[in-house]
Design a protein around this motif. Structure first.
Motif, PDB file in Angstrom:
ATOM      1  N   ALA A  84      74.453  44.874  59.329  1.00 29.30           N
ATOM      2  CA  ALA A  84      75.663  44.967  60.154  1.00 29.30           C
ATOM      3  C   ALA A  84      76.054  43.585  60.666  1.00 29.30           C
ATOM      4  O   ALA A  84      77.240  43.231  60.690  1.00 29.30           O
ATOM      5  CB  ALA A  84      75.422  45.923  61.314  1.00 29.30           C
ATOM      6  N   ARG A  85      75.071  42.792  61.045  1.00 37.00           N
ATOM      7  CA  ARG A  85      75.333  41.432  61.523  1.00 37.00           C
ATOM      8  C   ARG A  85      75.952  40.591  60.413  1.00 37.00           C
ATOM      9  O   ARG A  85      76.940  39.889  60.611  1.00 37.00           O
ATOM     10  CB  ARG A  85      74.033  40.801  62.007  1.00 37.00           C
ATOM     11  CG  ARG A  85      74.196  39.418  62.556  1.00 37.00           C
ATOM     12  CD  ARG A  85      72.828  38.868  63.023  1.00 37.00           C
ATOM     13  NE  ARG A  85      72.975  37.673  63.806  1.00 37.00           N
ATOM     14  CZ  ARG A  85      73.200  36.469  63.304  1.00 37.00           C
ATOM     15  NH1 ARG A  85      73.307  36.303  62.002  1.00 37.00           N
ATOM     16  NH2 ARG A  85      73.335  35.427  64.088  1.00 37.00           N
TER      17      ARG A  85
ATOM     18  N   SER B 289      70.684  38.506  66.926  1.00 37.70           N
ATOM     19  CA  SER B 289      69.746  38.547  65.806  1.00 37.70           C
ATOM     20  C   SER B 289      68.776  39.689  66.075  1.00 37.70           C
ATOM     21  O   SER B 289      68.454  39.983  67.218  1.00 37.70           O
ATOM     22  CB  SER B 289      68.969  37.241  65.699  1.00 37.70           C
ATOM     23  OG  SER B 289      69.840  36.188  65.401  1.00 37.70           O
ATOM     24  N   VAL B 290      68.328  40.313  65.020  1.00 36.34           N
ATOM     25  CA  VAL B 290      67.462  41.468  65.176  1.00 36.34           C
ATOM     26  C   VAL B 290      66.048  41.107  64.760  1.00 36.34           C
ATOM     27  O   VAL B 290      65.824  40.615  63.651  1.00 36.34           O
ATOM     28  CB  VAL B 290      67.975  42.652  64.323  1.00 36.34           C
ATOM     29  CG1 VAL B 290      67.046  43.831  64.430  1.00 36.34           C
ATOM     30  CG2 VAL B 290      69.373  43.016  64.744  1.00 36.34           C
ATOM     31  N   ILE B 291      65.151  41.334  65.683  1.00 35.01           N
ATOM     32  CA  ILE B 291      63.733  41.177  65.372  1.00 35.01           C
ATOM     33  C   ILE B 291      63.081  42.493  65.762  1.00 35.01           C
ATOM     34  O   ILE B 291      63.113  42.901  66.917  1.00 35.01           O
ATOM     35  CB  ILE B 291      63.085  40.013  66.159  1.00 35.01           C
ATOM     36  CG1 ILE B 291      63.793  38.717  65.808  1.00 35.01           C
ATOM     37  CG2 ILE B 291      61.599  39.952  65.886  1.00 35.01           C
ATOM     38  CD1 ILE B 291      63.353  37.527  66.629  1.00 35.01           C
ATOM     39  N   SER B 292      62.519  43.163  64.802  1.00 38.79           N
ATOM     40  CA  SER B 292      61.908  44.455  65.058  1.00 38.79           C
ATOM     41  C   SER B 292      60.451  44.410  64.632  1.00 38.79           C
ATOM     42  O   SER B 292      60.129  44.021  63.518  1.00 38.79           O
ATOM     43  CB  SER B 292      62.650  45.545  64.285  1.00 38.79           C
ATOM     44  OG  SER B 292      61.998  46.771  64.441  1.00 38.79           O
ATOM     45  N   ARG B 293      59.605  44.813  65.544  1.00 42.96           N
ATOM     46  CA  ARG B 293      58.174  44.851  65.226  1.00 42.96           C
ATOM     47  C   ARG B 293      57.745  46.236  64.773  1.00 42.96           C
ATOM     48  O   ARG B 293      56.685  46.389  64.206  1.00 42.96           O
ATOM     49  CB  ARG B 293      57.361  44.430  66.447  1.00 42.96           C
ATOM     50  CG  ARG B 293      57.621  43.000  66.834  1.00 42.96           C
ATOM     51  CD  ARG B 293      56.895  42.663  68.100  1.00 42.96           C
ATOM     52  NE  ARG B 293      57.398  41.385  68.596  1.00 42.96           N
ATOM     53  CZ  ARG B 293      56.644  40.381  68.936  1.00 42.96           C
ATOM     54  NH1 ARG B 293      55.340  40.490  68.865  1.00 42.96           N
ATOM     55  NH2 ARG B 293      57.172  39.270  69.360  1.00 42.96           N
ATOM     56  N   SER B 294      58.576  47.208  65.064  1.00 42.74           N
ATOM     57  CA  SER B 294      58.162  48.575  64.772  1.00 42.74           C
ATOM     58  C   SER B 294      58.580  49.051  63.385  1.00 42.74           C
ATOM     59  O   SER B 294      57.766  49.578  62.645  1.00 42.74           O
ATOM     60  CB  SER B 294      58.697  49.534  65.832  1.00 42.74           C
ATOM     61  OG  SER B 294      60.105  49.475  65.841  1.00 42.74           O
ATOM     62  N   GLY B 295      59.808  48.874  63.042  1.00 39.95           N
ATOM     63  CA  GLY B 295      60.258  49.405  61.762  1.00 39.95           C
ATOM     64  C   GLY B 295      61.183  48.444  61.051  1.00 39.95           C
ATOM     65  O   GLY B 295      62.111  47.909  61.640  1.00 39.95           O
ATOM     66  N   ARG B 296      60.918  48.222  59.812  1.00 40.60           N
ATOM     67  CA  ARG B 296      61.768  47.316  59.033  1.00 40.60           C
ATOM     68  C   ARG B 296      63.106  47.952  58.696  1.00 40.60           C
ATOM     69  O   ARG B 296      64.090  47.263  58.516  1.00 40.60           O
ATOM     70  CB  ARG B 296      61.057  46.894  57.750  1.00 40.60           C
ATOM     71  CG  ARG B 296      59.895  46.004  58.016  1.00 40.60           C
ATOM     72  CD  ARG B 296      59.299  45.522  56.739  1.00 40.60           C
ATOM     73  NE  ARG B 296      58.127  44.702  57.036  1.00 40.60           N
ATOM     74  CZ  ARG B 296      57.394  44.130  56.139  1.00 40.60           C
ATOM     75  NH1 ARG B 296      57.673  44.297  54.858  1.00 40.60           N
ATOM     76  NH2 ARG B 296      56.364  43.413  56.478  1.00 40.60           N
ATOM     77  N   GLY B 297      63.127  49.252  58.597  1.00 40.34           N
ATOM     78  CA  GLY B 297      64.363  49.943  58.255  1.00 40.34           C
ATOM     79  C   GLY B 297      65.459  49.708  59.268  1.00 40.34           C
ATOM     80  O   GLY B 297      66.591  49.382  58.919  1.00 40.34           O
ATOM     81  N   LEU B 298      65.127  49.845  60.548  1.00 41.90           N
ATOM     82  CA  LEU B 298      66.106  49.628  61.607  1.00 41.90           C
ATOM     83  C   LEU B 298      66.564  48.176  61.625  1.00 41.90           C
ATOM     84  O   LEU B 298      67.750  47.890  61.767  1.00 41.90           O
ATOM     85  CB  LEU B 298      65.515  50.015  62.964  1.00 41.90           C
ATOM     86  CG  LEU B 298      66.421  49.811  64.169  1.00 41.90           C
ATOM     87  CD1 LEU B 298      67.702  50.616  64.012  1.00 41.90           C
ATOM     88  CD2 LEU B 298      65.694  50.176  65.448  1.00 41.90           C
ATOM     89  N   ALA B 299      65.639  47.260  61.474  1.00 44.84           N
ATOM     90  CA  ALA B 299      65.979  45.837  61.468  1.00 44.84           C
ATOM     91  C   ALA B 299      66.879  45.509  60.281  1.00 44.84           C
ATOM     92  O   ALA B 299      67.825  44.727  60.405  1.00 44.84           O
ATOM     93  CB  ALA B 299      64.714  44.990  61.434  1.00 44.84           C
ATOM     94  N   ALA B 300      66.585  46.099  59.136  1.00 43.37           N
ATOM     95  CA  ALA B 300      67.389  45.839  57.942  1.00 43.37           C
ATOM     96  C   ALA B 300      68.821  46.332  58.138  1.00 43.37           C
ATOM     97  O   ALA B 300      69.782  45.645  57.770  1.00 43.37           O
ATOM     98  CB  ALA B 300      66.766  46.498  56.726  1.00 43.37           C
ATOM     99  N   VAL B 301      68.984  47.503  58.731  1.00 41.86           N
ATOM    100  CA  VAL B 301      70.317  48.055  58.971  1.00 41.86           C
ATOM    101  C   VAL B 301      71.068  47.177  59.970  1.00 41.86           C
ATOM    102  O   VAL B 301      72.241  46.851  59.776  1.00 41.86           O
ATOM    103  CB  VAL B 301      70.226  49.520  59.478  1.00 41.86           C
ATOM    104  CG1 VAL B 301      71.575  50.005  59.985  1.00 41.86           C
ATOM    105  CG2 VAL B 301      69.700  50.422  58.379  1.00 41.86           C
ATOM    106  N   ALA B 302      70.380  46.779  61.036  1.00 44.60           N
ATOM    107  CA  ALA B 302      71.022  45.935  62.045  1.00 44.60           C
ATOM    108  C   ALA B 302      71.386  44.576  61.462  1.00 44.60           C
ATOM    109  O   ALA B 302      72.456  44.031  61.754  1.00 44.60           O
ATOM    110  CB  ALA B 302      70.103  45.775  63.250  1.00 44.60           C
ATOM    111  N   ASN B 303      70.510  44.013  60.645  1.00 42.01           N
ATOM    112  CA  ASN B 303      70.795  42.715  60.024  1.00 42.01           C
ATOM    113  C   ASN B 303      71.970  42.824  59.058  1.00 42.01           C
ATOM    114  O   ASN B 303      72.802  41.917  58.980  1.00 42.01           O
ATOM    115  CB  ASN B 303      69.558  42.172  59.316  1.00 42.01           C
ATOM    116  CG  ASN B 303      69.747  40.738  58.896  1.00 42.01           C
ATOM    117  OD1 ASN B 303      70.182  39.915  59.683  1.00 42.01           O
ATOM    118  ND2 ASN B 303      69.426  40.447  57.651  1.00 42.01           N
TER     119      ASN B 303
END
Length: 103
Positions: free
Chosen positions: A66-67, A50-64
Motif C-alpha cells: 500500500a505504501r 514504514s512498516v516493520i512487523s515482527r509478528s507476521g510478514r503477511g501484514l507487513a507485506a500488504v502494508a508495504n
C-alpha cells in the motif's frame, strides 16, 4: 563573381544566438520540474509510515504494498521529468543547436 551562396540548412547567426536563450530556458524549466518532483516524492516518502512487523510478514507485506502504491505517482512524475531532461541535449543537437546550451 558575387556573394557566396548560403549553406543549405544553416541558420543565420542571429537566429542561433536568439535560440540559445530559448534552449537554456527550456533546460531551466525542465530542471525546475524535476527538482519539484523530487522534493514532492521525498516529502511523500517521509510522511508515509514504514512498516516493520515482527509478528507476521503477511501484514507487513500488504502494508508495504500500500505504501509503494501510494508513492508510485510521485515516482512516475520524477521518472517522466528525468526523461525529459535526459532527452533535451539530443533534441537540441537534432535541432542544430549546441547541446551545451541544455547542460
Amino acid at each position: 563573381k558575387g556573394a557566396a551562396s548560403p549553406v543549405l540548412g544553416a541558420a543565420p547567426p542571429a537566429t542561433v544566438a536568439g535560440s540559445e536563450a530559448e534552449w537554456r530556458g527550456r533546460y531551466t524549466a525542465c530542471r525546475a520540474e524535476l527538482d519539484a518532483a523530487q522534493i514532492e516524492e521525498a516529502r511523500a516518502d517521509s510522511t508515509m509510515p514504514s512498516v516493520i512487523s515482527r509478528s507476521g510478514r503477511g501484514l507487513a507485506a500488504v502494508a508495504n504494498e500500500a505504501r509503494e502504491s501510494g508513492l508510485l505517482p510521485y515516482r512516475m512524475r520524477v521518472a517522466t521529468a528525468q526523461a525529459k531532461c535526459d532527452a533535451l541535449p539530443e533534441e537540441a543537437r537534432m535541432a542544430g543547436t549546441s547541446p551545451g546550451w541544455v547542460r
